[in-house]
Each structure stands twice: as structure tokens, then as C-alpha cells.
Design a protein around this motif. Structure first.
Motif, PDB file in Angstrom:
ATOM      1  N   GLU A 259      30.007  20.123   9.863  1.00 58.25           N
ATOM      2  CA  GLU A 259      30.724  20.617  11.283  1.00 58.25           C
ATOM      3  C   GLU A 259      31.995  19.840  11.459  1.00 58.25           C
ATOM      4  O   GLU A 259      32.371  18.695  10.989  1.00 58.25           O
TER       5      GLU A 259
ATOM      6  N   GLY B 242      16.046  22.387   7.669  1.00 60.20           N
ATOM      7  CA  GLY B 242      17.111  22.733   8.261  1.00 60.20           C
ATOM      8  C   GLY B 242      17.923  21.207   8.808  1.00 60.20           C
ATOM      9  O   GLY B 242      18.230  21.433   9.981  1.00 60.20           O
TER      10      GLY B 242
ATOM     11  N   ASN C 144      20.150  16.362  11.436  1.00 62.69           N
ATOM     12  CA  ASN C 144      19.454  17.047  12.497  1.00 62.69           C
ATOM     13  C   ASN C 144      18.216  16.128  12.921  1.00 62.69           C
ATOM     14  O   ASN C 144      17.362  16.337  12.530  1.00 62.69           O
ATOM     15  N   GLY C 145      18.595  15.034  13.789  1.00 61.71           N
ATOM     16  CA  GLY C 145      17.658  13.960  14.410  1.00 61.71           C
ATOM     17  C   GLY C 145      16.820  13.469  13.244  1.00 61.71           C
ATOM     18  O   GLY C 145      17.275  12.795  12.290  1.00 61.71           O
ATOM     19  N   GLY C 146      15.415  13.565  13.537  1.00 60.33           N
ATOM     20  CA  GLY C 146      14.571  12.750  12.750  1.00 60.33           C
ATOM     21  C   GLY C 146      13.915  13.903  11.744  1.00 60.33           C
ATOM     22  O   GLY C 146      12.700  13.333  11.321  1.00 60.33           O
ATOM     23  N   GLN C 147      14.499  15.099  11.656  1.00 56.26           N
ATOM     24  CA  GLN C 147      13.655  15.968  10.819  1.00 56.26           C
ATOM     25  C   GLN C 147      13.754  15.816   9.247  1.00 56.26           C
ATOM     26  O   GLN C 147      12.966  16.479   8.467  1.00 56.26           O
TER      27      GLN C 147
ATOM     28  N   PHE D   9      22.093  25.417  15.141  1.00 52.11           N
ATOM     29  CA  PHE D   9      22.322  24.333  14.147  1.00 52.11           C
ATOM     30  C   PHE D   9      22.618  24.857  12.576  1.00 52.11           C
ATOM     31  O   PHE D   9      22.483  24.274  11.643  1.00 52.11           O
ATOM     32  N   ASP D  10      22.811  26.328  12.803  1.00 52.48           N
ATOM     33  CA  ASP D  10      22.698  27.089  11.429  1.00 52.48           C
ATOM     34  C   ASP D  10      24.274  26.744  11.243  1.00 52.48           C
ATOM     35  O   ASP D  10      25.208  26.412  11.584  1.00 52.48           O
TER      36      ASP D  10
ATOM     37  N   ASN E 221      24.170  19.954   8.511  1.00 49.78           N
ATOM     38  CA  ASN E 221      24.864  21.030   8.747  1.00 49.78           C
ATOM     39  C   ASN E 221      26.448  20.319   8.703  1.00 49.78           C
ATOM     40  O   ASN E 221      26.895  19.431   9.238  1.00 49.78           O
TER      41      ASN E 221
ATOM     42  N   GLN F 100      11.090  25.484  12.473  1.00 48.93           N
ATOM     43  CA  GLN F 100      11.279  24.121  13.330  1.00 48.93           C
ATOM     44  C   GLN F 100      10.412  24.426  14.536  1.00 48.93           C
ATOM     45  O   GLN F 100      10.115  25.481  15.136  1.00 48.93           O
ATOM     46  N   ASN F 101       9.899  23.252  14.852  1.00 50.16           N
ATOM     47  CA  ASN F 101       8.946  23.083  16.364  1.00 50.16           C
ATOM     48  C   ASN F 101       9.522  21.896  17.167  1.00 50.16           C
ATOM     49  O   ASN F 101       9.562  20.762  16.632  1.00 50.16           O
TER      50      ASN F 101
ATOM     51  N   ARG G 289      18.108  27.619  12.682  1.00 49.54           N
ATOM     52  CA  ARG G 289      18.010  26.172  12.903  1.00 49.54           C
ATOM     53  C   ARG G 289      18.562  25.712  14.277  1.00 49.54           C
ATOM     54  O   ARG G 289      19.421  26.308  14.605  1.00 49.54           O
ATOM     55  N   ASN G 290      17.633  24.817  14.842  1.00 43.27           N
ATOM     56  CA  ASN G 290      18.108  24.398  16.094  1.00 43.27           C
ATOM     57  C   ASN G 290      18.311  22.831  16.025  1.00 43.27           C
ATOM     58  O   ASN G 290      17.773  22.220  15.130  1.00 43.27           O
ATOM     59  N   ARG G 291      19.142  22.453  17.112  1.00 38.91           N
ATOM     60  CA  ARG G 291      19.414  20.845  17.216  1.00 38.91           C
ATOM     61  C   ARG G 291      18.137  20.273  17.568  1.00 38.91           C
ATOM     62  O   ARG G 291      17.978  20.465  18.775  1.00 38.91           O
ATOM     63  N   HIS G 292      17.818  19.258  16.993  1.00 41.95           N
ATOM     64  CA  HIS G 292      16.856  18.144  17.342  1.00 41.95           C
ATOM     65  C   HIS G 292      17.165  17.815  18.641  1.00 41.95           C
ATOM     66  O   HIS G 292      16.665  17.645  19.767  1.00 41.95           O
ATOM     67  N   GLU G 293      18.328  16.983  18.705  1.00 41.90           N
ATOM     68  CA  GLU G 293      18.968  16.207  19.895  1.00 41.90           C
ATOM     69  C   GLU G 293      18.850  17.091  21.059  1.00 41.90           C
ATOM     70  O   GLU G 293      18.393  16.490  22.318  1.00 41.90           O
TER      71      GLU G 293
ATOM     72  N   LEU H 197      18.782   9.721  16.840  1.00 42.60           N
ATOM     73  CA  LEU H 197      17.681  10.299  17.627  1.00 42.60           C
ATOM     74  C   LEU H 197      16.569  10.397  16.348  1.00 42.60           C
ATOM     75  O   LEU H 197      16.773  11.149  15.402  1.00 42.60           O
TER      76      LEU H 197
END
Lengths: 443, 583
Positions: free
Chosen positions: B560, B555, B507-510, A405-406, B558, A330-331, A377-381, B573
């Protein structure tokens, strides 16, 4: 009610059509020569690997188009008469439009290597390419892939799933060297090797050799090595597919030139997605961005403009993701392969060499510019907020667990990352995340 | 490695072959002593002369033997009925116990050996087949290569064959257990080990096979998803609850002279909880029995809302439940076969909530009866069938109207609805005639508080949850029962939909709309439809197996438990500052 015609049923064209329908009663026609229905181009590899069938890659059921009165036309466009506002198909058929949206996507690059037209040599972009690959990879003892990018590694994974040995030639020092910094690229190099891919860095193609019957037999590298193979994947990038308008009054450069409303120089003609090139891109974005998300965002935006709510295309913080065999990537924000002079890079890598994080920050202000994440994994927001609000490295490192975000029960690496940060920045200590009770038990 | 794998496969196939052929591996001879010891005294007089031709005759397998017994009993009953001697009619099912006592030959003489050859060797073979995957399939990660090229996983000949075998097994188990006497005999050594004074029954066989499948295929599941701790913990949990709570503890309770009780099962899945005999057993078995009764009620009345609020329905459906346990282990190879269409979702909601209502009404009537009430109602059969057909037509007309603009299809589907539902009604009434105690009475449908319970047990408890629910794994995916039929899932789902902290976050727009999440959703949820719009996934049917999140190559998903306020109507988003959208 105006007649809107969209050429191309990829994510850009289809998103535009859907949003136009939400906003208006206009007549909408989407033209494609590739497939009857919209499918996810990014999922082509999974069809080949048997994870899915073609039907699964269609994001909408077939009745959707009828219900939403979006006309689908399966045809190749031959030419466009912009003065008469008319599209000419193969054959004698024609279609008039009031507004035209070009969403013709990309084409695979072929750089004129000797032998690139041999049978068994191909790129991978379209549905037809996939069918061709299915044919070309029957009874293959070894395949060679050229070009260290995303499609190349996908092709390697596809062939690997069929137990076809792969030799993977890349020009750069490392995989995806023109996008990834060295550390991350090395991590992927190792992962590819671990999966049995014969990776050859700094190796360039001289020519592709035929067997005399028009089929590929081997490739020859610039150093003179000959590698026997029956399949060659040319995945040295893509370029905007502008064949349809190259010699017309529509201005083009590498792509179809558009202003910030995604409009070309010709009135009522727009271009979106891979084929579009922004005349004045925002400072943090490139003029051509051939990725899924950009196609989608441009589609959403142009729909507003063509239905009378003129809207500028304003992409937010850059983001992207990919998967290299088993490692997710992810970037968020900008991470260049070479860290700029005025910036610093914080890097942490897990002992297993399968996970890492790279954060780029401005040396003077400590403001973070971007992040690369592998295997976490990380949260986009959260990252979007941090980057928009120009948070400092110190702030982000201390709040890193917030971005995680894992899935539940996965090992949290933030504590390790924070420890490394504290070691490197003794003047800027952050408190280290403590492990929970259950985490300690199941660690 | 490959050699180990193939050896394992051969061992497993040997065991499977032995299991199937052990069906025929004994002969049956009825002796007069056996007859006298098993048949009730009041039936001996009429049955003995009729069975004369059977005595000491050697039958080569259970089929002719059981047929001979059953046809003899039928003859005797027919005679009794024609002479209007109603008290002489025999309602006891003697075929099973007679076959059990009359079995001779290899299987009854070598129970333990056959048990070891089938189950121990089978398990070893399966593990030898599974374990080398760690080396052969490369590093940990999603290994879904060739699932849709595989004849077992994609409704090819192997899938169809497996389905036929499973369906056949369930039909025999539920309706013709006397035929599978050999299989029941083979697990007797294990039954004796757990409880020396008991002898194995068809239900012990079933419980054992079920547990065996959950454990062996659970190992497979853990190996397959060894990169995901969520999947490992969850699989260990269902394996534990099946082995301990569903299989061992009830058997041990019986050994201790306590009522058979599965502490993790609950009404309305456990549809006989409020049957008179069950209430009586529990309330008359001292302190532990009373505790079981209160526990069973607390579990569904308090446990469900509280735990679903905190964790979502997954705490039960994919962590504890036996049906879920089988689906998540033995059923995992078939999860991609569930139907994702909107139409399937509509049918699902109709049927599952219908079953919930049916379960509540049935239980209400059973309790009404328990407290002394009596209920009887009768309708003309053709009137009922007509109403059902019109209802079906109307239903199809209504739901098609929303999705298809073309009127030709509307008419066609309405006709299909009428014909389809009418046919279903006919099938139901024919099955009713065939299975005695069901509600067809001449030209009427007659419902009483007693027979509505029988209808439920037959149609839902046996056919739906067993024959269809598991038998159709290789054809319609591994959650057919949980998705379309389970009344408890419907109840848990209603709570999850309206009052829970659980959601699947996008996860947002991914999202790249690839479709892996939808394809591998065993509940047939079109996960992608939500993910590609950036929406959270809040669906009553979601059992929280977590596989969508695992297979997502970007990814994006999730599971939650978070603040309830964030589930719906949040701004989304998508990375595009030009427009804003809300959930």
C-alpha cells in the motif's frame, strides 16, 4: 527468579515463553516430544505439497532460543506430580517447576470405526502424522477422506497435489456444514468439484475394510457402497489433548478447565491454547476454540499472569480465516450456519461463483453481528472497529470500500454489492461506489 | 494437452542443444586478405610474420583459433617488451574481429536458418510447454506444488547445471567474447533488420538473449499469476521496458546516428554515465545528446526521491529496471532460494551499502579526473591485506556478539572472519594480477582515478552483476545482484526506508506464521517475522514484487501507498483485548 515450565511448543506455549521472557528474567523451559523447535502447524500441508520445506515453517531461527535463554527440551512427559511440583519424563528423568503452563494442544478424533487402526488410515495433526502420511500415500490409486472440516479439505488439497484421486465423504449436506451457512458451503462444494474432488455429501462411514494383511483396501458407507482405496484420511475434528492430566487433581471436562486468568483449579498450573476449556467464556466466544489465534492470544495473556501482572483473558471480536484450494475465506464476528430468528442475512455472490459476502444483522436494530467473506480480502482493523461499535448494516454497506484489503488493481466488487443491497432494501439506499478511470479501462 | 507440452519441451531442448552445439558449428581459417583488412597498419608488420603459421590453416573451432591468435600476439608483445620497444606493444583485441571474419561453414552460411531454429523454434517450444498449464494446472491461483521437490527449483542437479551454464556463459561473454563468435554471428540477421549498417557484437547478443528471456519467461509469469492483476500489469511493464527501452530504442538511436542510450537506466547502476567518453559523447551529440545527459541526471536526482516517496522503490525495481525485469521473469522459478537468515540480512546491508559508497567514490574520482585533477595513492600490499583481515575479524566479532551468547562461537567466528577476509584479499590481488589494468603493482596496491574505475567495472559491473548476479539465480535466488550488490537499489532503499508512503500492511491478527511469505520473498526478507507480530513491513530492500501478498493463504499482506504517519509506531490489532502492543 522462578522456574517456569511449559509443556508443548506449539504457538500457545511458545508465545507464552516469548512474552514471559519479555517481562521477566525467569527460567523458562519448553518441553515437546514432537519436534526440537517451534514450527507452524498450519503449514504442514505445504511441506507435503512441496511449497516449503520443514525449515521454512519455523518462525524463529534456531539461535533465537539460545539468545533469549529459553531452554528447549525434547521429551515426552509421562506424568506430573502436582503436590511435589515435579514433572516425570519417559525414563527416570524428572524436572521441578514453580509454575507450570499446559499447552498440549489437540488430538485427532477417532470415533471407533471398525478398521480405523489399519495401515493407511490416519488423521493429520502432528509432525509425525505428516511423516506417516508421506509413507502411507506412496503408490495409492485412490484416497478417501472423511469429515468436512478444515483439515479434511487441506488433506484433499495435499493429495490432489500428488495427483491422487480423492473421494471426500461428508456427513452434512455441504462442506463444513456445521460452521458455514448453506450458500457459502455450496460455493465451496462447487469449487471442490471444479478441482476434481469427488465430493459425497450426506454420506457416512460404516466401516473401513482391510486387505487381510493389515492394510486398508476399501471403505464401506452406511448406504452399503464400497469404495476401493489405499488411504483413508480421518479428519472428523480434534479434541483437547488432556491425557496427561485426565486422572489427576486438575479438573477437566472436554478440555482442561481454566478460569478467566487461564488458571486451573491447581495453584500455579495454567492451561492455554487448544487444550484449555474456559469455565466462563465471554458471551461471544465458545469455551474451546482450537485455532491458531486463540493459542497465540492466550499465550500473550498467561505470560502476564505468571510474571505477576494478573491479567484476564479477554478475547475481542472473533475472527478466523482459511483457504479452500484457491478460495480465501475470512470471517469477522459471528456467522452461524443457521441464521437466528431475530437476525437477517444479506448475501451477495459474484457471477463466477468464487466470491461472496454474507453479513448477519439484528433485524430490530440493524446492528451487524458478523461477516463471511470468500474470495475478497477485507481489513481486520476496520471490521473489528465496526463490530465493536455495533455499526448498522446500512452504515457498513455504504462504507464497505474502506474495508477492502485486496491487492492493487484487483477488481472492486463493492459497487456490485451495494447495488444488490439497494435492490433488497429500497427504503435504505446507499450511494454506489463509482469505478475509477483506470479501473474502467482495465476492467 | 500433455502431448503439446512434451512436444514443446522437445522443441525447446532441441533449440537449446542447437544453441550450445552451434558453438562448434564452424571452422576458422585466417586469410591474408582478412588480416590486411582488419589489423591496423602499424601492427601488420610485426604480426604478419608471426601469424604466418596460422594463415590458411583450418581450425575446427573458435577455441584453437582464438588461442593461436592470442598466443601469437602475446609472443610479439613479449618480444617488443624485451627489446623495450614499448610503442610496438599491441593492446588491441584482435581475436574477436579476426574470428568473426574467418568463420567458415554451417553457421556463417546459414545465419538466418540457425537463428530461426534456435530462437523462433525455441520460443514456440517454450510457449507450447507453458500455455497448456492453463488447463493442466487447474483453476487460476498459487501453483507452487512440488517446487521443493524439483531438481531445477531446489538446487538439485538441474539447478546446479543451469547455474554452471549461466556462469560459464557470463564468463565467456565478459572476458572471452572471441570464443562465442558463432553465437554472435547467429543474431546478425536481427541486428541487420534493426540497423542494416551495423553488425552484431557480443553486447547485441547479450541484449537480445536478455530480452528473449524476459519476454518468454514473462509469458510464463503472467500465466502463473493470472489471478492477480498486480502481477499481470507488473510483468507487462518489465517486458515492455526491456523490449522498448533497453533493446529497441538504443539500437534505433544508433541507426539514426544518435548516441546509444537507455532512457530508463540511471546512475549509479549505470556506472559509466559519468565516464569522460560518455559525457563527451552526449554533450557533443547536439540537442538530443544534451537532453539525454540532463535526463540521466534528473532521473536519479529528482525522479528517485519523488517516485520512491509516492510508490516505494518498486516503481523502479520491479516495474521498470532491466535487472529486476530478468529477475521477475526468468528468475521467478528461483525466488524461494534466497537466504532469509538474520545473518544474510547483515551481510546484505554491509555489502550493498559498501558498493554504493564505492560507486560514489569511484564516480567522484572519475569526475575529478574529468575536470583535470589527478589522484594516485599506493599502499603496501601486505599492510592492506592485514587491515582487511582485522576488519573482517572485528566485524564478525561485533555482529556475532549480538546474536549468540556462547563465547566459543564468538571466537570461532572471529577467526573465520579474519581468515575469510584475508583470503578474499588474496583472491582480489591475484585476480588483479590476472586481469591487467587492475591495482596490483608489484608489492603494492596502487589506486589512481583511472584504475579505480577499472576495478569497479571489473569487480562490480562484470563479476558481481553478471557472473554472480545472474549466474547464481539457481543457487542463491533471483535477486542476488539487486539484494547484495546494486548501488541504485541501495539508494532507492534508503529513500524507501526513511521517506516514503509505501509499506506492506499486515492485516491485524490474521497471520498463522506459515512461512509462505518469507519463503517466496526473493529479497530474503523474513516477512513472517513482521506479519506474525501484526507489524507493517518497512524494509529498504523490499522491491514490492507483491508475491508475499499473493502467496499468503490468509490474505494478511497488502502493498500500500498510504499516509506516512501510519508506517511505524501504530498500535497493533491482534484481536486480544487483554493486552495492547504497539508497532
Amino acid at each position: 527468579m522462578q522456574k517456569i515450565v511449559i509443556i508443548g511448543n506449539g504457538v500457545a506455549g511458545i508465545t507464552a515463553a516469548r512474552h514471559i521472557r519479555k517481562l521477566s528474567d525467569d527460567e523458562i523451559t519448553v518441553i515437546s516430544g514432537e519436534t526440537d523447535h517451534f514450527f507452524s502447524r498450519t503449514a504442514l500441508m505445504y511441506i507435503y505439497m512441496g511449497h516449503m520445506e520443514y525449515e521454512h515453517t519455523k518462525p524463529y531461527e534456531d539461535w533465537f532460543w539460545d539468545k533469549n535463554k529459553i531452554n528447549l527440551k525434547r521429551a515426552w512427559v509421562k506424568s506430573i506430580d502436582f503436590d511435589q511440583k515435579q514433572i516425570q519424563f519417559d525414563g527416570s528423568e524428572a524436572m521441578a517447576y514453580d509454575k507450570l503452563i499446559l499447552a498440549t494442544g489437540s488430538q485427532s478424533n477417532f470415533f471407533g470405526w471398525p478398521g480405523q487402526d489399519l495401515q493407511g488410515v490416519q488423521g493429520l495433526y502432528s509432525y509425525q502424522d505428516l511423516a506417516l502420511m508421506e509413507q502411507n500415500t506412496k503408490d495409492v490409486d485412490r484416497a478417501v477422506i472423511l469429515g468436512g472440516g478444515l483439515i479434511g479439505v487441506e488433506m484433499a488439497e495435499m493429495l490432489h497435489s500428488r495427483h491422487i484421486p480423492v473421494t471426500y465423504l461428508i456427513r452434512e449436506e455441504h462442506f463444513w456444514g456445521n460452521m458455514l451457512p448453506k450458500e457459502e458451503a455450496t460455493l465451496i462444494d462447487n469449487h471442490l468439484n471444479k478441482n476434481g474432488i469427488d465430493l459425497r455429501q450426506e454420506t457416512e462411514l460404516e466401516e473401513i475394510l482391510g486387505d487381510g494383511n493389515g492394510k486398508v483396501k476399501a471403505v464401506k458407507t452406511k448406504s452399503g457402497e464400497i469404495i476401493d482405496c489405499q488411504f483413508v484420511g480421518l479428519t472428523v475434528g480434534v479434541h483437547p489433548n488432556i491425557d496427561l492430566v485426565k486422572d489427576s487433581k486438575v479438573n477437566t471436562d472436554r478440555g482442561i478447565l481454566v478460569d478467566e486468568n487461564l488458571q486451573t483449579n491447581v495453584p500455579d498450573v495454567y492451561a492455554i491454547g487448544d487444550c484449555a476449556q474456559l469455565k466462563n467464556p465471554p458471551s461471544h466466544r465458545r469455551p474451546i476454540e482450537a485455532v491458531w489465534y486463540v493459542g497465540r492470544m492466550m499465550g500473550e495473556t498467561v505470560a502476564r499472569t505468571v510474571t505477576g501482572k494478573e491479567t484476564k483473558y479477554q478475547p475481542g471480536v472473533w475472527f478466523n480465516s482459511a483457504k479452500f484450494f484457491d478460495i480465501e475465506y475470512q470471517n469477522y464476528g459471528i456467522v452461524l450456519p443457521e441464521c437466528p430468528e431475530d437476525s437477517g442475512a444479506f448475501y451477495w455472490e459474484c457471477d463466477d461463483k468464487e466470491k461472496c459476502i454474507k453479513i448477519i444483522y439484528k433485524k430490530e436494530t440493524n446492528e451487524v453481528q458478523g461477516v463471511n467473506l470468500f474470495g475478497i480480502r477485507n481489513r481486520h482493523e476496520v471490521w473489528n472497529k465496526w463490530l465493536t461499535e455495533k455499526k448498522t448494516l446500512n452504515y457498513i454497506i455504504s462504507n464497505l470500500p474502506e474495508a477492502n484489503f485486496d491487492p492493487e488493481f484487483f477488481t472492486h466488487w463493492e459497487g456490485e454489492i451495494q447495488k444488490k443491497y439497494n435492490g433488497e432494501f429500497p427504503e435504505n439506499q446507499v450511494s454506489v461506489r463509482k469505478k475509477g478511470f483506470l479501473e474502467k479501462i482495465f476492467a | 494437452m500433455k502431448a503439446i507440452r512434451y512436444t514443446g519441451l522437445i522443441l525447446f531442448l532441441f533449440s537449446l542443444g542447437l544453441f550450445l552445439s552451434s558453438f562448434f558449428m564452424s571452422s576458422f581459417t585466417l586469410s591474408e586478405e582478412t588480416f590486411t583488412s582488419i589489423i591496423k597498419e602499424e601492427h601488420q608488420e610485426s604480426l604478419k610474420p608471426a601469424l604466418d603459421k596460422v594463415f590458411d590453416k583450418k581450425y575446427s573451432s573458435s577455441i584453437p583459433f582464438v588461442n593461436a591468435i592470442n598466443s601469437t600476439v602475446d609472443e610479439v608483445n613479449a618480444n617488443a617488451r624485451s627489446e623495450q620497444k614499448w610503442d610496438k606493444v599491441i593492446y588491441d583485441d584482435y581475436a574477436g574481429s579476426l574470428a568473426r571474419a574467418s568463420a567458415r561453414g554451417f553457421v556463417p552460411n546459414n545465419k538466418l536458418l540457425v537463428f530461426i531454429l534456435i530462437y523462433v523454434v525455441g520460443a514456440i517450444g517454450a510457449l507450447m510447454f507453458l500455455l497448456p498449464q492453463i488447463k493442466l494446472h487447474g483453476p487460476p491461483g498459487i501453483k507452487h506444488n512440488h517446487i521443493f521437490h524439483n531438481a531445477l527449483n531446489n538446487r538439485g542437479w538441474m539447478g546446479i547445471l543451469t547455474g554452471v551454464l549461466l556462469i560459464g556463459f557470463y564468463i565467456l561473454l565478459y572476458f572471452y567474447p572471441a570464443y562465442i563468435t558463432n553465437w554472435i554471428i547467429v543474431v546478425d540477421p536481427l541486428q541487420k533488420l534493426i540497423n542494416p549498417s551495423a553488425s552484431s557484437s557480443q553486447w547485441f547478443l547479450y541484449g537480445f538473449l536478455y530480452t528473449f528471456a524476459v519476454l518468454v519467461m514473462g509469458v510464463r509469469m503472467i500465466l502463473k499469476y493470472r489471478h492477480s492483476k498486480y502481477q499481470i500489469f507488473r510483468t507487462c511493464s518489465v517486458m515492455f521496458f526491456q523490449l522498448a527501452f533497453a533493446f529497441l530504442i538504443p539500437e534505433i538511436l544508433v541507426r539514426l546516428n544518435q548516441p546509444y542510450f537507455d532512457f530508463k537506466n540511471m546512475w549509479p547502476l549505470d556506472y559509466d554515465f559519468f565516464d569522460a567518453w560518455h559525457i563527451n559523447t552526449l554533450t557533443q551529440s547536439g540537442g538530443l545528446g544534451l537532453f539525454m545527459f540532463v535526463w540521466g541526471i534528473t532521473l536519479f536526482a529528482v525522479g528517485v526521491p519523488v517516485f520512491v516517496y509516492i510508490f516505494g522503490k518498486r516503481w523502479y525495481c520491479s516495474w521498470v529496471c532491466g535487472c529486476g525485469g530478468l529477475a521477475e521473469t526468468a528468475g521467478d522459478p528461483f525466488r524461494q532460494l534466497s537466504d532469509k537468515s538474520t545473518e544474510a540480512w547483515q551481510i546484505e546491508r554491509l555489502i550493498i551499502h559498501g558498493v554504493l559508497v564505492f560507486a560514489i567514490v569511484m564516480t567522484g574520482l572519475v569526475l575529478y579526473n574529468f575536470f583535470g585533477g589527478d589522484f594516485y595513492i599506493s599502499f603496501n600490499k601486505w599492510m592492506v591485506l592485514g587491515i582487511v583481515a582485522l576488519l573482517g575479524g572485528g566485524l564478525y566479532f561485533y555482529h556475532r556478539k549480538k546474536y549468540v551468547a556462547m563465547s566459543g562461537i564468538k571466537v570461532r567466528n572471529t577467526v573465520a572472519g579474519i581468515v575469510g577476509f584475508f583470503a578474499l584479499g588474496i583472491v582480489f590481488s591475484e585476480v588483479s594480477v590476472f586481469a591487467k589494468y587492475m591495482p596490483v603493482d608489484g608489492s603494492n596496491f596502487s589506486f589512481s582515478s583511472g584504475n579505480i574505475r577499472t576495478v569497479y567495472g571489473f569487480m562490480i559491473g562484470s563479476i558481481f552483476s553478471g557472473v554472480v548476479g545472474t549466474g547464481f539465480y539457481p543457487l542463491m535466488g533471483n535477486r542476488v545482484w539487486c539484494r547484495f550488490g546494486c548501488p541504485l537499489a541501495a539508494y532507492l532503499g534508503l529513500v524507501q526506508r526513511f521517506k516514503s508512503r509505501f509499506r506492506i500492511t499486515t492485516n491485524g491478527g490474521q497471520c498463522i506464521s506459515c512461512g509462505n511469505c518469507s519463503t517466496y520473498c526473493e529479497m530474503g526478507i523474513d516477512v513472517r517475522a513482521y506479519a506474525q507480530r501484526g507489524q507493517n513491513i518497512v524494509r529498504s530492500s523490499c522491491v514490492g514484487c507483491g508475491v508475499c501478498s499473493a502467496v499468503c493463504p490468509r490474505g494478511v499482506l497488502n502493498l500500500e501507498n498510504r499516509d506516512e504517519d501510519g508506517r511505524f509506531n501504530q498500535p497493533i490489532l491482534l484481536g486480544n483485548d487483554s493486552i495492547s502492543v504497539s508497532n
